[in-house]
Write a protein that holds these residues in place. Structure first.
Motif, short mmCIF file in Angstrom:
data_model
loop_
_atom_site.label_atom_id
_atom_site.label_comp_id
_atom_site.label_asym_id
_atom_site.label_seq_id
_atom_site.Cartn_x
_atom_site.Cartn_y
_atom_site.Cartn_z
N CYS A 1 0.86 -1.20 0.00
CA CYS A 1 0.00 0.00 0.00
C CYS A 1 0.89 1.24 0.00
N ASP A 2 0.56 2.24 -0.89
CA ASP A 2 1.22 3.53 -0.98
C ASP A 2 0.26 4.57 -0.38
N CYS A 3 0.62 5.21 0.85
CA CYS A 3 -0.29 6.11 1.58
C CYS A 3 0.00 7.57 1.30
N THR A 4 0.76 7.87 0.24
CA THR A 4 1.13 9.25 -0.05
C THR A 4 -0.11 10.11 -0.26
N ASP A 5 -0.13 11.37 0.35
CA ASP A 5 -1.22 12.36 0.19
C ASP A 5 -2.58 11.85 0.68
N THR A 6 -2.63 10.88 1.56
CA THR A 6 -3.93 10.41 2.08
C THR A 6 -4.21 10.94 3.46
N GLY A 7 -3.20 11.41 4.17
CA GLY A 7 -3.39 11.84 5.55
C GLY A 7 -3.34 10.69 6.52
N VAL B 1 -10.20 21.13 16.10
CA VAL B 1 -10.77 19.80 15.88
C VAL B 1 -10.08 19.21 14.67
N ASP B 2 -9.37 18.06 14.85
CA ASP B 2 -8.64 17.42 13.77
C ASP B 2 -9.61 16.85 12.75
N GLY B 3 -9.22 16.96 11.46
CA GLY B 3 -10.02 16.40 10.38
C GLY B 3 -9.17 15.53 9.50
N LEU B 4 -9.68 15.24 8.29
CA LEU B 4 -8.97 14.42 7.33
C LEU B 4 -8.13 15.35 6.46
N ARG B 5 -6.81 15.31 6.67
CA ARG B 5 -5.90 16.21 5.98
C ARG B 5 -6.32 17.66 6.16
N ASN C 1 -3.95 4.47 9.82
CA ASN C 1 -3.74 5.38 10.94
C ASN C 1 -3.80 6.83 10.46
N ASN C 2 -4.68 7.73 11.12
CA ASN C 2 -4.86 9.12 10.74
C ASN C 2 -3.70 9.97 11.27
N ILE C 3 -3.28 10.98 10.47
CA ILE C 3 -2.22 11.93 10.85
C ILE C 3 -2.87 13.12 11.56
N ASP C 4 -2.45 13.64 12.79
CA ASP C 4 -3.05 14.72 13.58
C ASP C 4 -2.64 16.07 12.98
N ASP C 5 -3.67 16.85 12.39
CA ASP C 5 -3.42 18.16 11.77
C ASP C 5 -3.47 19.29 12.78
N CYS C 6 -3.92 19.05 14.05
CA CYS C 6 -3.99 20.10 15.08
C CYS C 6 -2.68 20.19 15.88
N ALA C 7 -1.71 19.46 15.54
CA ALA C 7 -0.47 19.44 16.33
C ALA C 7 0.23 20.79 16.30
#
Length: 1313
Positions: free
Chosen positions: A350-356, A381-385, A364-370
């Motif tokens: 699996c290639d997860c590039t640009d998916t968040g 509030v963290d969202g998808l990308r 696993n989701n990447i935290d954008d509120c960090a």
């Protein structure tokens, strides 16, 4: 006061008076249909015109009088100075000359009339209309059947359609020319045309000219060859592989089953085989090896099987039955959240590039509120990308970085200063209001705070306190309802006319300001912005009591009415008038229109009113009736009926569907029928009705009964029709119409009163202006005294209330009787719904009275209501139960029980019994009266019940068995035939009635609802004198009169020669002979039971018939037996032989020698003994034979037989004892028997057969009696014992006795079946 001041004051007074007079409205109570124009109400007469000068309905000129004013104002039909010239409307005049023109057109003849339009035109044929101006449309009846109609004068003309002719275009023209149809076709005539019928020839077309080619449509299929015929064809299917009349059926080539291991498919002239797996060749006969062809691909290993093969793909990256499908490990989309999948050899990445997301499957989701992107303390509030910020109120934008401008534009009113809460520089400043005097908080940063100017407050300084309201009372500071204008901490009062001052609290006294303006003793009263003069003399009026009133000077009011002068107008010029207060019974501007009407029961009058407000109807009436329908008020919502029933005023509300939705009753005094005047009123206010009344005289007796909860549709908001004196039989009471007098019918509202008079009302045979009558039930009474109970005064007629068995106008006609079930029939009488049979008092009460005689038990009597099984209204069922008691049941339409009653005593007595049955739906009661016993019950139904409807059925209906013929002793000796009636099918009623038969008996004096007789025989008009009687609409097997039975002839119930008389309905009476008693004279008095003859004699009863008809016996037994002489007994005295010899010798010594005398005495004695013994043996033998032949009487009356048997046995026993007691007698020889010397006779007094006095035969109890057959054997035994002491009979004597016994037996009556 100076003149300069008085002049303006006078001008002001006159100005106010003119303004008030011009704005005032004078409303006078005239009558319905009169114009209330002020000039009409102000009619007065000038001095030159006096009462009676104006003729033919003219009146004195009502307006101002000038030199050119005529003295009289005439009606439309008259002219001249004093209205004496009749206008000739048939000729018009111009300048005094008569013209020849007439209003009647088209040759009509004109004649003058006495009513508007004052002339009449007699039109020539063909014209109509008031002036004969209308040509009658003679085409209106559509006389032209098949054409167009043209109207002419008194005629018409028809233009016929093609193919039709005649005056009315109703004759069809023959359109078939000779030879129109060719080749034998048949011509058919039409409307203006013709057609040819070619169905029987081989041609076609409009004239049958074209030859028909039956092969033209190629009917033969699959190459078959067609041969044309006459309206037919034939097909040749040779070499086509098909068959059938059209070669449509394929020949089945699979019929021989050529496919050995497969399925055969039929083709055209061929077949095809579909082989099963593992077989091949044309007929599927060759087995197949599947691995020879190498079916496994991509390195798969093949294994041959039975008719199949399999591939092993486990070692390659392929799959499927032949290893032909590449395995795609990404097919299941294992990479989440949009990750890109790369297929491997049975694996994936699996290639997860640009998916968040991250992870081997991008799970696993990447935290954008960090990075804390949100400003002003907002929550991230963290969202998808992406991320979102939750801003506090007052901030906005992606990162909550925008501060909202709450003070732009300025929301603070009245110039208030606006401070934004988000301005952190304002906080910590104590002079400012909260929250600025505290710490800043993002949670409270939204909004603004207004610094309000003096006199205002509120969040945005929008509240200006109303200075026009007093804070203490919350009322306006301006007095007398003056208008107030609010300011900032101030107010302004605008005073109404008549008030002044800062708050309008000062009332201006116009009486003082205008210098006491009232004249002629009038007293000034201060009003608001005005004044009024009170206490003016009766003949003065006007604003200041200064005008002399002249309206009544000409005495315009009639019939002793009270006249009140009026001033209709004071400015700009005087106008006088008057008001007439009428006496009861009169109305109109001059009280010259009568409101008094006399009604005779069939007459009536009606009036129409229109109102849009609440109203009250008032009416006075006078009558001698206690039951009547007085008035109906009708409109689109339904109607209100008011009348009387049982000395009570009754009001019904009926909707547009003719259903009673509410009602009220008000008991009133006996004066309702005392001919005094009564007044009633019906008020309709806000959907509620009020019924009230008052009696005539000084004292008014008000009373009211309310009907609440009426719907809004009952509010009077349209045209109302009032009818007084409703047609007979259609109202509250079955007696219907009103008889009496009515006056002063009026409709009263808040602003008007409308009165019905002779002029405005529509009358039907009513007599106006009079109310006279004479007493109808005076002395002597018109009713028959012996057959009536009371006479009722009906105002202009009388009604006699008849005794039970009488009817007719004067109770002089005896009511008819009817017999039902005669001859075993099922009798029935049916009455359809009619005024005489339907119920009274609103249609929900019903009563029937009758007298019946019957012996029937378990029988149907009558049914009131809808007889069908689909009935929805209640039904009253009356039967006689199996114990003979009367039963009345009120049933729902589905047959379920509402209420039931049963009489306490039996009615199946054979005597007449009086029965009365009543049911009242509104009173919710059921009553049953049998003789003097009355039973009643309340209706148990919780929901309102509709009134009974439909028919009245008496006697029986279809499906009932005929009642068995009754017997005199109620044992059913005579069975009857069973017949059926085909009148009505009543399965539910029959189920409710139970196992009952039709009624069998007699009915008489049948009355319904009081005094209405019922005639049970349909079409019978022979009952003269029975006014108002209702005849059955259908009847079956009902015989007029009381059935005269023949019990005496059929059953012969009387015994021992008693005379039988037929009584009432299967009853009888036996008149017994002396010596017999009992109901059927079967009891024989035991005359010898007390041993009246003494010890030296024995007793013979005269009632023993077997002792008679022997010439050798003593009287009366030597004659014939007679029941009339059977009472009493005979005493037989037995003398000793020595006593007999001594008396004989004494007599013989006087004439003969001793031995001669002795020889004669011995011979006489021997002869006498032999004769006596023979007589007794003969009598005893005949008695025995006669007794044995009475088998019929033994079965019918065992008590009589036991009594006779005991009496006979007693006689024989006494005789045997006396003959065998040798010690008491002296015998001349051993075989001699004693002689009977004398017979003593005793008579018994006859029994009282009317009182049924009975005498016990003896002391033998009924338990000691034996059955008749056993008794006969015992009697034979007793006779045999008696023969033991009597010499044997000779053979000739036995034969003689046997013949006598046979004769006695043959004379006995035959036994009944």
């Amino acid at each position: 006061m100076s003149s300069e001041i008085r002049l303006p004051t006078l001008i002001l007074v006159l100005t106010l008076a003119w303004h008030r007079a011009s704005c005032a409205s004078v409303s006078e109570d005239l009558s319905a249909g009169f114009d209330e124009d002020a000039n009409e109400l102000a009619r007065t007469r000038r001095a030159a015109c006096s009462e009676g000068d104006c003729k033919n309905g003219g009146i004195c000129w009502p307006g101002a009088v000038t030199s050119s004013t005529p003295p009289c104002l005439c009606t439309d039909a008259y002219t001249g100075t004093y209205c004496t010239n009749r206008i000739n409307f048939c000729n018009t005049t111009s300048g005094g000359s008569t013209l020849s023109s007439s209003p009647c057109q088209n040759g009509g003849t004109c004649s003058n009339t006495d009513a508007s339009p004052w002339y009449h035109c007699s039109c020539v044929p063909g014209y109509t209309g008031t002036d004969c101006e209308i040509n009658i449309d003679d085409c209106a009846s559509k006389p032209c059947a098949n054409g167009l109609c043209s109207d002419l004068v008194n005629d018409y003309s028809c233009s016929c359609f093609t193919g039709w002719e005649g005056r009315n275009c109703n004759v069809n023209h023959n359109d078939c020319p000779t030879g129109a149809c060719l080749n034998g076709g048949r011509c058919i005539d039409g409307n203006g045309t013709f057609s040819c019928d070619c169905s029987r020839v081989d041609f076609q077309g409009a004239t049958c000219s074209s030859k028909i080619d039956d092969c033209a449509s190629s009917p033969c299929q699959h190459g078959g060859r067609c041969t044309d015929g006459v309206r037919s064809f034939t097909c040749d299917c040779t070499d086509t592989g098909f068959t059938g009349d059209r070669c449509q059926n394929n020949i089945n080539d699979c019929a021989s089953k050529p496919c050995i291991n497969g399925l055969c498919t039929d083709l055209v002239k061929n077949y095809s085989c579909s082989c099963f797996t593992g077989w091949e060749d044309r007929n599927c006969s060759v087995d197949t090896d599947y691995c020879l062809s190498g079916p496994c691909q991509n390195g798969g290993v093949c294994s041959d099987g039975n008719s199949t093969f399999s591939c092993d793909c486990s070692r390659v990256d392929f799959q499927g039955a032949t290893c032909s499908s590449k395995i795609d490990d990404c097919a299941s989309s294992p990479c989440q959240h949009g990750g890109r999948c790369t297929d491997g050899v049975r694996s994936f990445t699996c290639d997860c590039t640009d998916t968040g997301f991250t992870g081997d499957r991008c799970q696993n989701n990447i935290d954008d509120c960090a990075s804390n992107p949100c400003s002003h303390n907002a929550t991230c509030v963290d969202g998808l990308r992406d991320f979102s910020c939750s801003c506090f109120s007052g901030y906005s934008g992606k990162n909550c970085s925008d501060d909202e401008q709450d003070c732009s534009p300025n929301p603070c009113q009245f110039g208030g200063a606006c401070l934004e809460r988000s301005n952190q520089a304002l906080y910590g400043n104590s002079p400012l209001p909260a929250p600025f005097n505290g710490s800043f908080s993002y949670a409270l940063a939204a909004g603004f705070v207004c610094l309000c100017p003096h006199g205002t407050y509120g969040d945005n300084c929008s509240i200006n306190p109303n200075d026009c309201l007093d804070p203490a009372t919350n009322r306006s500071v301006c007095a007398h309802a003056s208008n107030c204008t609010d300011g900032l901490a101030s107010f302004t009062c605008h005073c109404l006319p008549g008030y002044e001052g800062p708050i309008c609290s000062v009332d201006i006294n116009e009486c003082e300001r205008f210098g006491q303006p009232c004249q002629n003793g009038g007293v000034c009263k201060d009003l608001v912005a005005d004044y009024a003069c009170t206490g003016c003399p009766a003949d003065y009026g006007g604003k200041n009591c200064s005008v002399k009133l002249t309206g009544c000077d000409s005495s315009p009011c009639h019939i002793n009415a009270t006249c009140e002068p009026l001033l209709l107008q004071e400015l700009p010029s005087l106008a006088h008038g008057y008001r007439c207060t009428c006496k009861p019974g009169w109305s109109g501007p001059q009280c010259n229109e009568t409101t008094l009407a006399s009604l005779n029961g069939t007459s009536s009058f009606s009036a129409n009113f229109s109102t849009t407000a609440d109203c009250t109807f008032e009416l006075s009436f006078r009558t001698s009736l206690a039951h009547f329908d007085l008035v109906r008020l009708s409109s689109h919502w339904g109607e209100i009926r008011v009348g009387a029933h049982e000395s009570s005023l009754v009001l019904f509300f009926i909707n547009a569907s003719s259903s009673v939705i509410d009602q009220a009753a008000w008991p009133i005094s006996a004066s309702l029928a005392s001919t005094d005047w009564l007044t009633l009123s019906v008020s309709l206010t806000n959907g509620r009705a009020t019924l009230s009344h008052s009696e005539s005289g000084v004292t008014q007796l008000p009373g009211e009964q309310l009907v609440d909860g009426l719907s809004d549709s009952f509010k009077p908001n349209s045209r109302l029709s009032v009818r007084v004196g409703v047609e007979s039989g259609s109202g509250i009471d079955g007696s219907g119409g009103f008889r009496g007098c009515v006056r002063d019918l009026r409709l009263v509202t808040n602003d008007s009163t409308l009165v019905a008079t002779e002029i405005t009302a529509e009358s039907s045979n009513s007599t106006w202006g009079v109310c006279s009558r004479s007493m109808q039930c005076g002395s002597p009474s018109p009713c028959e005294a012996k057959t009536s109970s009371m006479c009722s005064d009906m105002w202009n007629d009388f009604v006699c209330h008849c005794a039970a068995d009488f009817g007719g106008l004067r109770c002089s006609v005896e009511l008819p009787s009817f017999s039902l079930g005669v001859g075993g029939s099922v009798s029935s009488a049916m009455f359809a719904s009619a005024a005489g049979v339907s119920s009274v008092y609103g249609g929900d009460s019903w009563t029937i009275e009758l007298r019946l005689v019957t012996l029937s038990r378990g029988a149907f009597l009558l049914l009131l209501g809808d007889p069908s099984d689909s009935a929805t209204t209640p039904r009253l069922l009356t039967t006689i139960d199996h114990s003979g008691r009367m039963s009345a049941q009120l049933l729902h339409g589905n047959g379920s029980l509402i209420a039931a009653l049963t009489s306490s005593d039996s009615v199946a007595t054979g005597d007449f019994v009086s029965v009365k049955i009543s049911v009242s739906i509104s009173g919710r009661s059921l009553s049953l009266s049998v003789s003097s016993s009355v039973r009643s019950a309340s209706l148990s139904s919780a929901s309102p019940l509709p009134q009974p409807s439909g028919q009245l059925i008496i006697g029986g209906f279809s499906g009932l068995r005929a009642a068995p013929a009754p017997s005199p002793d109620s044992t059913g000796l005579a069975a009857s035939r069973t017949k059926k009636s085909a009148d009505v099918s009543l399965s539910r009623v029959a189920s409710a009635a139970g196992n009952v038969t039709a009624f069998r008996g007699s009915l008489r004096s049948i009355k319904v609802n009081g005094d209405t007789p019922l005639i049970l025989v349909a079409g019978n008009d022979s009952f003269e004198g029975l006014t108002g009687a209702v005849v059955a609409s259908e009847s079956k097997d009902i015989v007029p009169g009381i059935f005269n039975n023949t019990v005496c002839e059929e059953f012969r119930p009387c015994r021992n020669g008693a005379a039988c008389t037929n009584g009432l309905y299967y009853s009888y009476r036996c008149v017994c002979h002396p010596g017999y008693s009992g109901e059927d004279c079967s009891v024989d008095h035991p005359d010898c039971s007390s041993n009246p003859c003494g010890a030296d004699s024995f007793c013979l009863e005269r009632s023993i018939e077997a002792l008679y008809s022997n010439a050798s016996s003593l009287a009366p037994f030597n004659g014939s037996f007679s029941y009339s002489k059977a009472a009493g007994f005979e005493c037989v005295r037995i003398m000793a032989p020595t006593e007999t010899a001594a008396s004989s010798e004494a007599a013989a010594y006087d004439f003969l020698p001793t031995w001669t005398i002795a020889a004669i005495a011995v011979a006489i004695f021997i002869f006498g003994v032999l004769l006596t013994v023979s007589v007794f043996l003969l009598l005893l033998n005949r008695h025995r034979n006669g007794k044995l032949s009475l088998g019929y009487f033994e079965r019918q009356a065992p008590v009589l037989e036991n009594a006779k048997r005991r009496s006979a046995a007693k006689v024989l026993s006494d005789l045997r004892d006396r003959l065998s007691s040798r010690s008491e007698h002296t015998y001349l020889a051993s075989d001699r028997r004693p002689q009977i010397s004398t017979v003593e006779k005793y008579e018994m007094a006859p029994y009282d057969v009317i009182n049924d006095a009975e005498t016990k035969p003896d002391e033998v109890s009924p338990e000691q009696e034996v059955e008749p057959a056993a008794g006969s054997n015992r009697f034979n035994s007793e006779l045999s014992s008696a023969y033991d002491v009597i010499p044997d009979l000779t053979a000739s004597q036995k034969q003689q006795n046997q013949r006598a016994a046979q004769q006695v037996k043959s004379n006995q009556p035959e036994e009944c079946c």
